[in-house]
Design a protein around this motif. Structure first.
Motif, short mmCIF file in Angstrom:
data_model
loop_
_atom_site.label_atom_id
_atom_site.label_comp_id
_atom_site.label_asym_id
_atom_site.label_seq_id
_atom_site.Cartn_x
_atom_site.Cartn_y
_atom_site.Cartn_z
N SER A 444 0.88 -1.07 0.05
CA SER A 444 -0.10 -0.08 0.02
C SER A 444 0.88 1.30 -0.06
O SER A 444 1.94 1.28 0.62
CB SER A 444 -0.98 -0.12 1.25
OG SER A 444 -1.76 -0.87 1.03
N LEU A 445 0.36 2.46 -0.86
CA LEU A 445 0.98 3.56 -0.93
C LEU A 445 0.36 4.50 0.35
O LEU A 445 -0.93 4.49 0.06
CB LEU A 445 0.93 4.11 -2.15
CG LEU A 445 1.16 5.43 -2.43
CD1 LEU A 445 2.76 5.94 -2.24
CD2 LEU A 445 0.89 6.18 -3.89
N VAL A 446 0.98 5.15 1.03
CA VAL A 446 0.53 6.20 2.07
C VAL A 446 1.12 7.57 1.71
O VAL A 446 2.26 7.63 1.90
CB VAL A 446 0.62 5.53 3.39
CG1 VAL A 446 -0.14 6.59 4.31
CG2 VAL A 446 -0.09 4.16 3.81
N MET A 447 0.29 8.54 1.86
CA MET A 447 0.79 9.64 1.41
C MET A 447 -0.05 10.89 2.37
O MET A 447 -1.28 10.61 2.58
CB MET A 447 1.08 10.24 0.13
CG MET A 447 -0.29 10.36 -0.59
SD MET A 447 0.16 11.08 -2.39
CE MET A 447 -1.37 12.12 -2.53
N ILE A 448 0.70 11.91 2.75
CA ILE A 448 -0.13 13.09 3.18
C ILE A 448 -0.44 14.20 2.05
O ILE A 448 0.60 14.41 1.36
CB ILE A 448 0.65 13.61 4.35
CG1 ILE A 448 0.79 12.51 5.56
CG2 ILE A 448 -0.21 14.87 4.99
CD1 ILE A 448 -0.35 11.98 6.34
N GLU A 449 -1.51 14.65 1.91
CA GLU A 449 -1.93 15.77 1.05
C GLU A 449 -2.24 16.85 1.69
O GLU A 449 -3.33 16.96 2.66
CB GLU A 449 -3.04 14.93 0.20
CG GLU A 449 -3.66 16.01 -0.98
CD GLU A 449 -4.74 15.71 -1.64
OE1 GLU A 449 -4.42 15.04 -2.73
OE2 GLU A 449 -6.04 15.70 -1.28
N VAL A 450 -1.44 17.97 1.47
CA VAL A 450 -2.14 19.09 2.04
C VAL A 450 -2.60 20.08 0.87
O VAL A 450 -2.20 20.30 -0.14
CB VAL A 450 -0.73 20.07 2.62
CG1 VAL A 450 -1.32 21.43 3.12
CG2 VAL A 450 -0.24 19.06 3.46
N GLN A 451 -3.82 20.40 1.08
CA GLN A 451 -4.62 21.33 -0.05
C GLN A 451 -4.64 22.64 0.55
O GLN A 451 -4.88 23.01 1.77
CB GLN A 451 -6.20 20.59 0.01
CG GLN A 451 -6.27 19.30 -0.56
CD GLN A 451 -7.73 18.78 -0.57
OE1 GLN A 451 -8.66 19.79 -0.29
NE2 GLN A 451 -8.01 17.52 -0.90
N SER A 452 -4.75 23.47 -0.32
CA SER A 452 -4.61 25.03 -0.02
C SER A 452 -5.38 25.52 -0.97
O SER A 452 -5.32 25.29 -2.33
CB SER A 452 -3.34 25.79 0.33
OG SER A 452 -2.54 25.47 -0.87
N GLY A 453 -6.30 26.69 -0.76
CA GLY A 453 -6.95 27.27 -1.88
C GLY A 453 -8.20 27.97 -1.32
O GLY A 453 -8.78 27.93 -0.28
N PRO A 454 -9.22 28.76 -2.14
CA PRO A 454 -10.16 29.44 -1.68
C PRO A 454 -11.58 28.44 -1.37
O PRO A 454 -12.48 28.86 -0.79
CB PRO A 454 -10.51 30.37 -2.63
CG PRO A 454 -9.89 29.86 -3.82
CD PRO A 454 -8.69 29.20 -3.33
N TYR A 455 -11.54 27.35 -2.09
CA TYR A 455 -12.65 26.26 -1.85
C TYR A 455 -11.94 24.88 -2.08
O TYR A 455 -11.29 24.67 -3.02
CB TYR A 455 -13.63 26.48 -3.15
CG TYR A 455 -14.75 25.53 -3.31
CD1 TYR A 455 -16.07 25.69 -2.21
CD2 TYR A 455 -14.54 24.40 -4.27
CE1 TYR A 455 -16.70 24.91 -2.31
CE2 TYR A 455 -15.82 23.76 -4.02
CZ TYR A 455 -16.77 23.92 -3.32
OH TYR A 455 -17.66 22.77 -3.18
N LEU A 456 -12.45 24.18 -0.95
CA LEU A 456 -11.80 22.80 -0.94
C LEU A 456 -12.83 21.81 -0.99
O LEU A 456 -12.50 20.81 -0.56
CB LEU A 456 -11.01 22.83 0.38
CG LEU A 456 -10.07 23.87 0.58
CD1 LEU A 456 -9.48 23.55 2.02
CD2 LEU A 456 -8.80 23.71 -0.70
N GLY A 457 -13.96 21.97 -1.63
CA GLY A 457 -15.07 20.88 -1.52
C GLY A 457 -14.53 19.85 -2.51
O GLY A 457 -13.96 20.00 -3.47
#
Length: 471
Positions: A444-457
């Motif tokens: 299995s591949l495990v990663m952390i995703e950090v999202q940034s922006g004005p809308y994250l839906g």
């Protein structure tokens, strides 16, 4: 004579919130032995002699979770088929589609056993004996329902008045006084929602008693997409035409009207697990009557149902409570109000709150993601991708993403680049870039995703290619 078992897998499981959600309904709840209710239903069906395949009717959004559950327990490789509903239209529509599929594939004389995915049956031998009797009656042209011998005056179930295998009448959920009267008479059985019949017999009776349902369902099937492979087949029902099918249960549509009904009275250790009280009673109580799952410490606490699998829970000086802790929601209810949990679910759904629909951990065909934290302009996820699986080639208008691999190796498409990202490495994906994540490894591949922006839906996604047919 061919024999097909059909599992109806759906519903909201609103009385088992917060563990049960719209996209993680009651059949997927894992019990103390690690098996889900759906897996238990599958094993119950697969162990019956002479089963040609297991056909499952479920919401199309639940297909991949259903396949994951089956994959864990289908060691014999029993052939599987699926009817994928775009929306729920009750059991008459579900059974009509299943009967049409079975009759077309195996013939109208093929016998079908219909099971609910969220029931428990403790006595498999008694169940097999009841199925054997039901198959005899079905082969003689009967629509058979299974009647459970009652052992208490239950007000939450419908009843069947019967003489032997003859059904005298169906009765709605009674008052307590009526339920006590039914129990004392010895003539009444609980209506289990388990059925057996020849596919052609059911279709003939639907044509007679609910022709509008059969006609609308048949028209929908003719407009729907099919797919098949080795030991696998599915039909994805056309959304527009399926929405026109009348919403009615099989009991109201056929069983209560037909003159070809029979019942098999049985004692099979049946339960429909309709509340936290019923689910809690599956585990053994401690010396104070508490039924505890997970890590919990109690003091001067009696007759409580406590579940906390992700963090430590303490209870002091309380009696007769239900306390269910999940990462994003906590339920506290008095045991006498267990049936009223559905009102909390209904309020969440009416307000559009995500907690009625999803857990923090969400299943996808390629794996799972878990929302670890979110705030104004950012969201942090843990993403796990199965070996050989791939997310769609996609793009987001409003958010950028930073991917950090913490286990395994990722194959990444980032704009015009294709690169491999190893453990402790990362890549940055600006908003507007086409991108894809793939696990080329055997772990299995495990990663952390950090999202940034004005809308994250989650709806800010444009799919260009997808191996799961979502583009």
């Amino acid at each position: 004579m061919q024999f097909v078992t059909t599992i109806l897998c759906g519903g909201a499981g609103s009385r088992l919130w917060p563990v049960s959600r719209e996209l993680h309904p009651k059949p997927f709840i894992r019990l103390g032995d690690g098996e889900s209710l759906l897996q238990k239903a599958f094993l119950r069906a697969a162990e019956l002699p002479g089963v040609a395949e297991v056909l499952t009717v479920t919401n199309r959004d639940l297909l991949f979770a259903t396949q994951d559950d089956y994959r864990e327990v289908n060691a014999a490789g029993l052939p599987l088929s699926f009817v994928l509903e775009p929306c729920g239209r009750n059991t008459a529509a579900a059974i009509a589609v299943a009967a049409l599929q079975v009759a077309a594939k195996y013939g109208a004389d093929t016998l079908m056993l219909v099971l609910a995915a969220d029931h428990l049956i403790a006595d498999q031998n008694a169940f097999e004996e009841a199925v054997s009797k039901a198959k005899e009656l079905s082969a003689a042209g009967k629509l058979v329902t299974f009647g459970i011998q009652p052992d208490m005056p239950e007000t939450g179930y419908g009843y069947i008045e019967a003489e032997g295998n003859k059904v005298l009448r169906f009765v709605e959920k009674p008052s307590l006084d009526k339920a006590q009267e039914y129990l004392a008479s010895g003539r009444f059985l609980w209506n289990s929602g388990i059925f057996c019949f020849a596919a052609g017999t059911m279709l003939e009776q639907m044509k007679r008693h609910c022709p509008e349902i059969l006609a609308a369902t048949t028209a929908c099937v003719e407009q729907s997409r099919t797919a098949s492979g080795k030991d696998f087949a599915q039909i994805e029902l056309d959304a527009e035409s399926f929405a026109k099918v009348p919403d009615l249960s099989i009991d109201y549509a056929v069983m209560e009207k037909s003159d070809q009904i029979a019942v098999v009275p049985c004692s099979i250790g049946w339960s429909d697990i309709g509340s936290w009280t019923a689910l809690g009673n599956l585990s053994e109580p401690d010396q104070d009557g508490n039924r505890i799952q997970g890590e919990a410490l109690v003091h001067n606490t009696h007759n409580c149902i406590i579940q906390s699998n992700d963090r430590l829970l303490g209870a002091v000086g309380v009696d007769d409570l239900i306390v269910i802790d999940t990462p994003d929601a906590v339920l506290v209810a008095h045991k006498s109000s267990a049936q009223d949990v559905k009102h909390i679910y209904a309020k969440l759904k009416a307000s559009g709150h995500e907690a009625h629909k999803l857990h923090r951990t969400v299943h996808r065909p390629w794996g799972t993601y878990t929302v670890l934290e979110e705030g104004n302009g950012f969201k942090i996820k843990r993403i796990e991708v199965k070996p050989g699986a791939s997310l769609s080639l996609q793009m987001h208008h409003h958010r950028s993403e930073h991917w950090i691999v913490v286990r395994g190796m990722a194959k990444v498409v980032n704009g015009d680049q294709e690169l491999y990202v190893n453990t402790n490495e990362s890549t940055y994906i600006p908003a507007g870039h086409k991108h894809r994540l793939e696990n080329p490894g055997i772990l299995s591949l495990v990663m952390i995703e950090v999202q940034s922006g004005p809308y994250l839906g989650e709806d800010d996604i444009v799919r260009f290619e997808d191996q799961y047919g979502r583009a």
